[in-house]
Design a protein around this motif. Structure first.
Motif, mmCIF file in Angstrom:
data_model
loop_
_atom_site.group_PDB
_atom_site.id
_atom_site.type_symbol
_atom_site.label_atom_id
_atom_site.label_comp_id
_atom_site.label_asym_id
_atom_site.label_seq_id
_atom_site.Cartn_x
_atom_site.Cartn_y
_atom_site.Cartn_z
ATOM 1 N N GLN A 26 -31.249 -90.047 -47.524
ATOM 2 C CA GLN A 26 -30.306 -88.970 -47.226
ATOM 3 C C GLN A 26 -30.902 -87.582 -47.396
ATOM 4 O OE1 GLN A 26 -27.023 -88.870 -46.002
ATOM 5 N NE2 GLN A 26 -27.645 -90.902 -45.362
ATOM 6 N N CYS A 27 -32.121 -87.375 -46.875
ATOM 7 C CA CYS A 27 -32.678 -86.028 -46.975
ATOM 8 C C CYS A 27 -32.092 -85.120 -45.920
ATOM 9 C CB CYS A 27 -34.202 -86.064 -46.863
ATOM 10 S SG CYS A 27 -34.830 -86.439 -45.213
ATOM 11 N N GLY A 28 -31.651 -85.707 -44.783
ATOM 12 C CA GLY A 28 -31.014 -84.894 -43.748
ATOM 13 C C GLY A 28 -31.955 -84.335 -42.706
ATOM 14 N N LYS A 29 -33.231 -84.742 -42.764
ATOM 15 C CA LYS A 29 -34.182 -84.181 -41.800
ATOM 16 C C LYS A 29 -33.852 -84.589 -40.361
ATOM 17 C CE LYS A 29 -39.087 -83.035 -41.670
ATOM 18 N NZ LYS A 29 -40.383 -83.200 -42.324
ATOM 19 N N THR A 31 -30.766 -84.920 -39.135
ATOM 20 C CA THR A 31 -29.712 -84.004 -38.697
ATOM 21 C C THR A 31 -30.293 -82.624 -38.413
ATOM 22 O OG1 THR A 31 -28.113 -85.207 -40.035
ATOM 23 C CG2 THR A 31 -27.518 -82.958 -39.400
ATOM 24 N N ALA A 32 -31.226 -82.203 -39.290
ATOM 25 C CA ALA A 32 -31.800 -80.859 -39.168
ATOM 26 C C ALA A 32 -32.476 -80.659 -37.822
ATOM 27 C CB ALA A 32 -32.795 -80.621 -40.307
ATOM 28 N N GLY A 33 -33.142 -81.699 -37.304
ATOM 29 C CA GLY A 33 -33.899 -81.521 -36.078
ATOM 30 C C GLY A 33 -33.174 -81.984 -34.833
ATOM 31 N N ALA A 37 -26.783 -82.784 -32.614
ATOM 32 C CA ALA A 37 -25.955 -82.954 -33.817
ATOM 33 C C ALA A 37 -24.679 -82.115 -33.761
ATOM 34 C CB ALA A 37 -26.775 -82.608 -35.063
ATOM 35 N N ARG A 38 -24.766 -80.958 -33.115
ATOM 36 C CA ARG A 38 -23.597 -80.084 -33.054
ATOM 37 C C ARG A 38 -22.427 -80.725 -32.302
ATOM 38 N NH1 ARG A 38 -24.503 -75.549 -35.192
ATOM 39 N NH2 ARG A 38 -26.676 -75.183 -35.678
ATOM 40 N N ARG A 80 -39.883 -87.412 -37.370
ATOM 41 C CA ARG A 80 -40.019 -86.608 -38.578
ATOM 42 C C ARG A 80 -39.505 -87.291 -39.838
ATOM 43 N NH1 ARG A 80 -38.533 -81.052 -35.642
ATOM 44 N NH2 ARG A 80 -40.461 -80.914 -34.436
ATOM 45 N N GLU B 343 -44.723 -79.433 -38.415
ATOM 46 C CA GLU B 343 -43.383 -78.959 -38.104
ATOM 47 C C GLU B 343 -43.003 -77.708 -38.915
ATOM 48 O OE1 GLU B 343 -44.203 -82.032 -39.368
ATOM 49 O OE2 GLU B 343 -42.484 -82.939 -40.377
ATOM 50 N N TYR B 344 -43.804 -77.366 -39.954
ATOM 51 C CA TYR B 344 -43.557 -76.111 -40.674
ATOM 52 C C TYR B 344 -44.605 -75.062 -40.309
ATOM 53 C CZ TYR B 344 -40.394 -78.846 -43.706
ATOM 54 O OH TYR B 344 -39.396 -79.643 -44.196
ATOM 55 N N GLY B 458 -30.372 -80.378 -47.985
ATOM 56 C CA GLY B 458 -30.881 -81.015 -46.783
ATOM 57 C C GLY B 458 -32.327 -80.630 -46.572
ATOM 58 N N ARG B 459 -33.019 -81.492 -45.852
ATOM 59 C CA ARG B 459 -34.421 -81.219 -45.592
ATOM 60 C C ARG B 459 -34.529 -80.404 -44.316
ATOM 61 N NH1 ARG B 459 -38.423 -85.209 -48.061
ATOM 62 N NH2 ARG B 459 -40.407 -84.286 -47.543
ATOM 63 N N VAL B 460 -35.595 -79.619 -44.224
ATOM 64 C CA VAL B 460 -35.811 -78.810 -43.029
ATOM 65 C C VAL B 460 -36.642 -79.605 -42.037
ATOM 66 C CG1 VAL B 460 -36.974 -76.753 -42.146
ATOM 67 C CG2 VAL B 460 -35.548 -76.617 -44.199
ATOM 68 N N SER B 461 -36.211 -79.608 -40.784
ATOM 69 C CA SER B 461 -36.911 -80.374 -39.762
ATOM 70 C C SER B 461 -38.047 -79.570 -39.140
ATOM 71 C CB SER B 461 -35.943 -80.806 -38.670
ATOM 72 O OG SER B 461 -36.610 -81.487 -37.646
ATOM 73 N N ARG B 462 -37.823 -78.251 -38.996
ATOM 74 C CA ARG B 462 -38.824 -77.486 -38.266
ATOM 75 C C ARG B 462 -38.733 -76.006 -38.615
ATOM 76 N NH1 ARG B 462 -39.088 -76.439 -31.909
ATOM 77 N NH2 ARG B 462 -41.181 -75.587 -31.837
ATOM 78 N N LYS B 474 -34.865 -74.663 -39.020
ATOM 79 C CA LYS B 474 -33.848 -75.626 -38.613
ATOM 80 C C LYS B 474 -33.678 -76.651 -39.714
ATOM 81 C CE LYS B 474 -33.242 -75.627 -33.761
ATOM 82 N NZ LYS B 474 -31.979 -75.162 -33.799
ATOM 83 N N GLY B 475 -32.595 -76.521 -40.445
ATOM 84 C CA GLY B 475 -32.339 -77.428 -41.560
ATOM 85 C C GLY B 475 -31.029 -78.152 -41.367
ATOM 86 N N ALA B 476 -30.615 -78.867 -42.400
ATOM 87 C CA ALA B 476 -29.344 -79.570 -42.349
ATOM 88 C C ALA B 476 -28.576 -79.292 -43.633
ATOM 89 C CB ALA B 476 -29.570 -81.071 -42.208
ATOM 90 N N PRO B 483 -26.051 -79.656 -38.805
ATOM 91 C CA PRO B 483 -27.303 -78.906 -38.834
ATOM 92 C C PRO B 483 -27.056 -77.435 -39.148
ATOM 93 C CG PRO B 483 -26.697 -79.456 -36.574
ATOM 94 C CD PRO B 483 -25.669 -80.075 -37.449
ATOM 95 N N VAL B 484 -28.065 -76.781 -39.716
ATOM 96 C CA VAL B 484 -27.956 -75.375 -40.103
ATOM 97 C C VAL B 484 -29.204 -74.666 -39.592
ATOM 98 C CG1 VAL B 484 -27.917 -73.782 -42.056
ATOM 99 C CG2 VAL B 484 -26.740 -75.975 -42.229
ATOM 100 N N THR B 485 -29.031 -73.532 -38.958
ATOM 101 C CA THR B 485 -30.182 -72.740 -38.534
ATOM 102 C C THR B 485 -30.164 -71.423 -39.295
ATOM 103 O OG1 THR B 485 -30.108 -73.748 -36.353
ATOM 104 C CG2 THR B 485 -31.374 -71.714 -36.567
#
Lengths: 186, 660
Positions: A26-29, A31-33, A37-38, A80, B343-344, B458-462, B474-476, B483-485
Motif C-alpha cells: 500500500q505505498c500508493g505508487k 495510484t500516483a502514476g 486514476a482521476r 514502477r 522516475e525522479y 503515498g509514494r511518488v510515482s514521478r 506526481k504522488g498519491a 492521485p495528487v499533483t
C-alpha cells in the motif's frame, strides 16, 4: 479456472494473473502514476487493498466497480511497483471475473462493448478493422451518434474502408479464439 | 574404557516438535561406551546443566555428548558446565540436532532416525577425545578504530578514557564524518557542529589517542590480541608537522571550482584544501587528481606562499605497520545515489537534491550561510516536496530494507525549512512514519502540528520538469484514495542509507561477515550485537545497519566496553584446536608452509646436543594457528594432525556412518 463466486478472490487473482496481491504494502505508487486514476471510483491502490481482504462485500464492490474498466493498460503501475507486482494484470483478472459473473458496472458496459467489438473484429478479419469495430461498438453500446460528425471527412480521406482488409492467417486466428473459449469452459 | 553420558535437549519445541527426543536418548543408551542417556526440555537451563554436572560426578563420566543446538550457540555453555564438574571441557562434544536436523526436516520418523545417527557419530568422536588445554596468548593493549565519524570518535574516546591506547584511522583528511555536515540534529534541534567539534578536538588532543587521518587499512595479519595492521598513509603533499593551518596556500590556489564533497557539491573547494573550517587536524591535503603541479608540473603557488615550507610535491603513499590487540570497525554509511531512480529525474534535475545537500543548505556554515536557496538559480524555493523511502523498501532497486533515519531527518528538514521560509510550503510524501526513539514521535507531531508540514501518505510515482521550470511531483494520497499533483520549486529525496564503498574489502581483510547489501554482520543479532565472527573485531555505527546518532554513539560505547573487557586480561585463552607435526615422519616438503593461510607453519631445525643440525622439519606456531586443517589435508606423509579433530576421530565417524 473453475473459480466459483465463493472462492477467495486473492486465490482467483493469483491463478489468473500470477500476482500475489497479499504482497502489496500500500505505498500508493500505482495510484500516483496512473493517468486514469482521476476517473476511477476506486484508486489502483484501493483495488489492490480490496483484493487482499477476503471480504465478500469487498469482492462485490471490486467486480461491480467502474475503476476496473477505466484502466487504459499503460502499465505505468506495473513498471514502477517497488514490490514488483502487476496491478494491471490484477485489473485484467478482475474484469474477466466481473464479466463472467455478470457484474459489469453500467458505465463499464460501454467499455466492455468496445473490447468485445475489437475482439470480434480481430476474430473475423484477423486485424483491427475500423468499420466493423465502430459499427459493432455502436450497436452493442447503443450509442449510435457518438463521434458521427467526423465520419464523412474520414470517409472522404479513405480512413473508413467499407470493405474491411483481411489477413491470410484468419483460420489460425480463429483457432486461437476457439482454444480460449474451450479453456474458459473447462 | 569410555564412560560416556548422552544428554538430548528438546530446546522447548524447537527440537521436540520434529524429533522424538526420548527415542533418541533410548537409542543412544545402547551405543558402545555410553553408560547414561537422558532427554530434557531445556538442557542449557540451570536444571539442565545441573543434570550434566551431577552425572559427571556421580557416574565418573569420561566424556559427554550433548545433542542440542549448534556448537556456535552453546558449546561454551556446556563445556564450562563440564569443567565445573571436573571434566576436561574438550571431552564434551555437541551433536547438532537442531540446525542440522529438526529445523530443516518435517518428517518426524526420518528426523528422529537422523538425530540418532548424528548422536552416534558424535559418540564415536567423543570416545577418541583427548583432554586438551587452552592456548594462552599475550594481549597487545592497544586498540585500532577504523573510521573517524561520530561512532569512531566515541569508541576511541571511551577506550582512551579506560586508560588504553587507541589508533584512530580515518580515510579522509579530517575526522568528524557525516555528523560534521549536518545542520541541526533531531529530536532536540541542537547544532550538530556545536556538539561534535569539541569531541573532535578532544580526540585529537587526548594523550592516549593517535590520529591517522588520510589513511586506510591495507593489510591485516595476526589474530585477537595480536593483530598487525598495515596502514596506508596517503600522500598529503603537506608536512603536518611544519604546517600551522594558516590558510595562505588554499586561499591562493588557482583551482577554485572543484565541487566540495563536504558541501554535497553545492560549494567549491581548492586543489589544496581542508574539507571544512573546523577540520581536525586543520592541516590541508593536496588533491593529486586536481593539482596542476602534480599533474602537469605547472603552478606550485602553494609551495611558494607557504611561510613554513610545508608543501612537498614529492610526498608518496607510505605503509606503516601497527600492532593492536582489538579493532573497532566504524566505517559508517553513504547515501544511495538516486541517479538510478529514473522516475525522479535520475540525478539530472538540479533542484532534485538529496538529504545531505539540504543539510548543507540549512547549515550556518554551509555554502549559502544557512539560507535555503535552490541549486539551479539560487532562488528561495516557495514550495518544497520531501520524498521519503527513495530507494529504501524498494525491492525493485535491490534495497528491501528500511533506512531507519529518514523519517526523522525529513521531519527535521520540513521543520527547518518552515523556520527559515515562513511563507513556504513543505509537503512530505511518506509510506509509514517510523519514529521509535525517545521523543521522536513528539518531534514528528511537532513538524505537522506546530510547523505546518503537510504530510501526504503515498509514494511518488514521478518527478519531472515542466517547460516553465517548475517541478511536477506526481504522488498519491492513499488515505483519500486519489492521485495528487504538487508543483514544487525544489524536491528533497530521502535517499537510502547504504554501507560505505569499499566496506566489503575491509571486511574481507579482517575476516568479518557482511550481508548482501554490504552491512557488517554482528555475531548474534540479539545477544552479541557489537561482536563479529572474527574474535577481537567489534562494530560501531552505521557500518552494521542504518543508525542515527544516538544509536551509533551507544553502540560505539558498547564496542569500547568490549575492547576494554578484552584488554582487562593480561593473556587470552584460545581454543586448543591446533595442528601438530610428527617430527619423525616429516619429510620437509614444505607444502604446509606454502599453503597455511595464516603463516603459522615455519621451518624448525632439529639439533643434536652439540648443536649441529640433524634435519629440518615443519613446526606450527600455536599463537598463529587457527585450526583450519589445510596443512593436514596437504601433508603428503600424513604427519600433521589437528587436536580435537584427529584423522582417527574423523575416520571413526565415517566408519560409524557406513556401518549404520
Amino acid at each position: 479456472m473453475s473459480q466459483g463466486p465463493d472462492a477467495d478472490l486473492a486465490d482467483a487473482v493469483r491463478d489468473a494473473a500470477g500476482v500475489r496481491v497479499e504482497r502489496c504494502y500500500q505505498c500508493g505508487k500505482c495510484t500516483a502514476g496512473c493517468p486514469m486514476a482521476r476517473h476511477m471510483d476506486l484508486a489502483p491502490n484501493q483495488i489492490m487493498r480490496l483484493a487482499q481482504t477476503g471480504d465478500p462485500g469487498d469482492r462485490e464492490a471490486l467486480l461491480r466497480s467502474l475503476a476496473i474498466w477505466c484502466c487504459a493498460g499503460c502499465l505505468t503501475c506495473t513498471q514502477r511497483c517497488p514490490r514488483e507486482l502487476d496491478p494491471a494484470a490484477v485489473i485484467d483478472a478482475l474484469r474477466e471475473l466481473s464479466r463472467r459473473e455478470g457484474k459489469v458496472s453500467p458505465r463499464g458496459r460501454r467499455i466492455l462493448a468496445f473490447h468485445e467489438a475489437f475482439l470480434a473484429s480481430v476474430e473475423h478479419t484477423g486485424r483491427m478493422s475500423e468499420v466493423p469495430l465502430v459499427g459493432l461498438y455502436k450497436l452493442w453500446s447503443g450509442d449510435i451518434f457518438q463521434d458521427l460528425a467526423v465520419a464523412p471527412a474520414m470517409l472522404a480521406r479513405g480512413k473508413l474502408p467499407l470493405i474491411p482488409h483481411v489477413i491470410k492467417g484468419r483460420t489460425e486466428i480463429r483457432r486461437i479464439f476457439e482454444a480460449c473459449r474451450a479453456k474458459e469452459k473447462a | 574404557m569410555s564412560r560416556l553420558g548422552v544428554f538430548v535437549c528438546h530446546c522447548g519445541e524447537n527440537i521436540g516438535r520434529t524429533v522424538d527426543c526420548a527415542a533418541v536418548a533410548a537409542a543412544a543408551a545402547r551405543f558402545p561406551g555410553v553408560v547414561h542417556s537422558v532427554d530434557y526440555k531445556y538442557m542449557c537451563s540451570d536444571p539442565g546443566q545441573s543434570m550434566i554436572k551431577k552425572a559427571i560426578a556421580d557416574l565418573k563420566l569420561t566424556g559427554v555428548v550433548v545433542a542440542a543446538c549448534s556448537p556456535r550457540m552453546h558449546e561454551r555453555t556446556f563445556r564450562s558446565a563440564a569443567a565445573q564438574a571436573g571434566l576436561n571441557p574438550y571431552l564434551l562434544e555437541m551433536a547438532n540436532v537442531r540446525e542440522h536436523c529438526s529445523w530443516v526436516h518435517a518428517d518426524r520418523a526420518a528426523a528422529t532416525a537422523k538425530a540418532v545417527e548424528l548422536v552416534r557419530l558424535m559418540v564415536e568422536k567423543t570416545r577418541r577425545d583427548r583432554a586438551l588445554r587452552p592456548v594462552r596468548v599475550p594481549v597487545e593493549p592497544t586498540a585500532m578504530v577504523v573510521g573517524g565519524g561520530i561512532a569512531g570518535i566515541q569508541a576511541a574516546l571511551d577506550i582512551a578514557a579506560g586508560g588504553k591506547k587507541v589508533v584512530l584511522v580515518e580515510s579522509g583528511p579530517s575526522i568528524g564524518g557525516h555528523m560534521a555536515r549536518l545542520s541541526e540534529t533531531f529530536p532536540t534541534l541542537d547544532c550538530s557542529q556545536c556538539i561534535l567539534t569539541p569531541r573532535m578536538v578532544e580526540a585529537a588532543s587526548h594523550p592516549n589517542i593517535r590520529l591517522m587521518t588520510y589513511a586506510e587499512v591495507a593489510a591485516v595479519e595476526g589474530f585477537v590480541g595480536n593483530f598487525e595492521v598495515t596502514v596506508r598513509r596517503k600522500a598529503r603533499f603537506v608536512d603536518p608537522d611544519k604546517c600551522t593551518g594558516c590558510g595562505d596556500c588554499w586561499n591562493r590556489c588557482p583551482q577554485k571550482r572543484i565541487p566540495s564533497e563536504f558541501d554535497a557539491g553545492l560549494g567549491a573547494r581548492r586543489a589544496i584544501y581542508v574539507p571544512f573550517p573546523q577540520a581536525v587536524p586543520n592541516k590541508p591535503v593536496i588533491d593529486a587528481e586536481r593539482c596542476t603541479m602534480l599533474k602537469q608540473g605547472k603552478c606550485g603557488l602553494c609551495a611558494k606562499v607557504c611561510p613554513r615550507g610545508a608543501v612537498d610535491f614529492k610526498d608518496r603513499d607510505r605503509l606503516e605497520k601497527v600492532k593492536v590487540g582489538a579493532v573497532v570497525l566504524a566505517t559508517g554509511f553513504e547515501l544511495w545515489d538516486h541517479a538510478s531512480y529514473g522516475e525522479y529525474g535520475g540525478g539530472r534535475l538540479a533542484d532534485v537534491i538529496d538529504g545531505f545537500a539540504f543539510e548543507r543548505l540549512a547549515s550556518a556554515s554551509g555554502p549559502t550561510g544557512g539560507a535555503i536557496k535552490r541549486p539551479s538559480d539560487g532562488a528561495e524555493p516557495k514550495t518544497v516536496v520531501f520524498i521519503q523511502c527513495c530507494g529504501s523498501r524498494d525491492e525493485k532497486k535491490g534495497l528491501p530494507y528500511c533506512s531507519k533515519i529518514c523519517c526523522m531527518y525529513t521531519a527535521k528538514h520540513a521543520m527547518l525549512y518552515r523556520h527559515k521560509v515562513h511563507d513556504g510550503e513543505a509537503t512530505v510524501f511518506y509510506m509509514d512514519i517510523r519514529a521509535t526513539g525517545k521523543g521522536y514521535e513528539e518531534f514528528v507531531r511537532r513538524a505537522i502540528d506546530n510547523d505546518g508540514a503537510r504530510y501526504v501518505r503515498g509514494r511518488v510515482s514521478r518527478v519531472y520538469r515542466r517547460q516553465d521550470g517548475r517541478l511536477v511531483v506526481k504522488g498519491a494520497d492513499t488515505l483519500a484514495g486519489r492521485p495528487v499533483t504538487v508543483l514544487a520549486d525544489m524536491v528533497v529525496l530521502a535517499d537510502a542509507v547504504r554501507p560505505r564503498r569499499g566496506s566489503e574489502r575491509l571486511a574481507q581483510l579482517f575476516g568479518v561477515g557482511y550481508d548482501q547489501h554490504g552491512f557488517y554482520s554482528e555475531a548474534h543479532p540479539k545477544l552479541r550485537p557489537v561482536e563479529t565472527a572474527a574474535a577481537g573485531v567489534f562494530l560501531a555505527g552505521a557500518c552494521q545497519a542504518p543508525k542515527d546518532i544516538p544509536d551509533a554513539v551507544a553502540q560505539a560505547s558498547a564496542a569500547a566496553a568490549k575492547t576494554l573487557g578484552l584488554f582487562s586480561q593480561p593473556q587470552l585463552e584460545r581454543e586448543p584446536v591446533i595442528a601438530r607435526v610428527n617430527r619423525n615422519l616429516c619429510s620437509h616438503c614444505r607444502s604446509c608452509v606454502h599453503t597455511c593461510p595464516y603463516g603459522a607453519v615455519k621451518d624448525f631445525e632439529v639439533k643434536d646436543r652439540a648443536g649441529s643440525v640433524l634435519k629440518v622439519v615443519a613446526e606450527v606456531n600455536e599463537g598463529l594457528c587457527q585450526g583450519c586443517g589445510t596443512c593436514v589435508a596437504v601433508c603428503r606423509s600424513h604427519c600433521i594432525d589437528l587436536d580435537g579433530f584427529t584423522d582417527e576421530q574423523i575416520h571413526a565417524q565415517i566408519a560409524a556412518l557406513e556401518a549404520a
